[in-house]
Structure formats: structure tokens, C-alpha cells
Write a protein that holds these residues in place. Structure first.
Motif, short mmCIF file in Angstrom:
data_model
loop_
_atom_site.label_atom_id
_atom_site.label_comp_id
_atom_site.label_asym_id
_atom_site.label_seq_id
_atom_site.Cartn_x
_atom_site.Cartn_y
_atom_site.Cartn_z
N ASP A 1 0.16 -0.83 -17.89
CA ASP A 1 0.57 -1.59 -16.71
C ASP A 1 -0.15 -2.93 -16.60
OD1 ASP A 1 -1.86 -0.47 -16.18
OD2 ASP A 1 -1.23 0.63 -14.40
N PRO B 1 -3.00 -3.64 -6.97
CA PRO B 1 -1.87 -2.78 -7.32
C PRO B 1 -1.30 -3.20 -8.67
CG PRO B 1 -1.28 -4.24 -5.49
CD PRO B 1 -2.73 -4.47 -5.80
N ARG B 2 -0.85 -2.22 -9.39
CA ARG B 2 -0.29 -2.45 -10.73
C ARG B 2 1.21 -2.26 -10.71
NH1 ARG B 2 -4.54 -0.50 -15.16
NH2 ARG B 2 -6.46 -0.95 -14.06
N LEU C 1 3.13 -10.60 -3.49
CA LEU C 1 2.29 -10.09 -4.58
C LEU C 1 0.83 -10.38 -4.26
CD1 LEU C 1 4.37 -11.51 -7.57
CD2 LEU C 1 4.57 -9.26 -6.52
N GLU C 2 -0.05 -9.65 -4.93
CA GLU C 2 -1.49 -9.89 -4.81
C GLU C 2 -1.90 -10.94 -5.84
OE1 GLU C 2 -3.65 -8.45 -2.59
OE2 GLU C 2 -1.90 -7.49 -1.68
N ARG D 1 8.20 -11.01 -10.05
CA ARG D 1 8.38 -9.98 -9.01
C ARG D 1 9.55 -9.06 -9.39
NH1 ARG D 1 10.56 -9.83 -3.24
NH2 ARG D 1 9.24 -8.25 -2.30
N GLY E 1 8.84 -6.43 -11.76
CA GLY E 1 8.06 -5.31 -11.25
C GLY E 1 6.58 -5.56 -11.06
N LYS F 1 3.15 -6.46 -9.45
CA LYS F 1 2.65 -6.38 -8.08
C LYS F 1 1.45 -7.29 -7.86
CE LYS F 1 4.19 -1.62 -7.20
NZ LYS F 1 5.53 -1.97 -7.27
N SER F 2 0.80 -7.70 -8.96
CA SER F 2 -0.39 -8.55 -8.87
C SER F 2 -0.41 -9.55 -10.01
CB SER F 2 -1.66 -7.69 -8.95
OG SER F 2 -1.69 -6.73 -7.92
#
Length: 115
Positions: free
Chosen positions: A9, A88-89, A59-60, A25, A28, A30-31
């Protein structure tokens, strides 16, 4: 947008731009971790500008700049370990070509980061 998956990931890429964020995004992620220092290239988008767009997309973001001349410092490795633990991954890390991000990830895993 080209990126390479280096772990289950975790992926790396060269410099991203604001227009890439929606695609990342959609892919998929998240960061996003920025490993490229500001001012390395007069054409690159500043990290704060990208950070604002990344956060606006939900997103982070982490900024862990690694010098292309001096390489990763102990602080860079420790910050990466923390980011891998906290964010988050899946995660995309980027620099100029993806090489520094790959090396930094590998150093963090060798020091005990969750792969």
C-alpha cells in the motif's frame, strides 16, 4: 500520472502537480508524502500549494523534504516511520523521480516501520 508500487500500500512518483490530485484520489490514495524540498527546481509547485490542494481533496499530507545533495537524515527517517504509522493507506510518496522516496521508505522499514 505515473507511479510505481513498492509495497502493498505504498507507491512512489516523480513530482506531482495540482491537476494530478484528483487522479490520485480516484486511484485510491488516502495520503500523500512530499519528499522534495521547495526550490529544488524553479518549475516545481511549492509544497504548501500542493498540500492545500491535497487537503482540499480530502487526503492527508506530510512534508518530509530530503535533500538531493545530502540524502536522507535521521530526522527524515524518523518522520517517515511516524508517517507510515499514522497516515491512512494507501500512501503515495513523491520527489523529483521517486528514487529518494523509495530509498527513504526502505530505510524506514529497515529501522522498524510497518511495511
Amino acid at each position: 500520472m505515473d507511479f510505481r508500487q513498492i509495497a502493498a500500500d505504498i507507491s512512489v512518483a516523480g513530482q506531482i502537480e495540482i491537476e494530478d490530485i484528483a487522479d490520485l484520489r480516484s486511484a485510491g490514495f488516502k495520503s500523500i508524502i512530499c519528499n522534495r524540498p521547495d526550490g529544488e527546481d524553479g518549475m516545481q509547485t511549492p509544497a504548501d500549494t500542493l498540500r492545500s490542494a491535497v487537503l482540499a481533496a480530502g487526503l492527508e499530507h506530510r512534508f518530509i523534504p530530503v535533500s538531493g545533495t545530502y540524502g536522507a537524515s535521521d530526522e527524515n527517517v524518523e518522520a517517515t516511520i511516524a508517517a507510515l504509522d499514522e497516515l491512512p493507506r494507501p500512501i503515495l510518496a513523491y520527489c523529483r523521480s521517486g528514487a529518494r522516496s523509495t530509498n527513504l521508505y526502505q530505510m524506514a522499514v529497515m529501522r522498524g516501520a510497518k511495511p
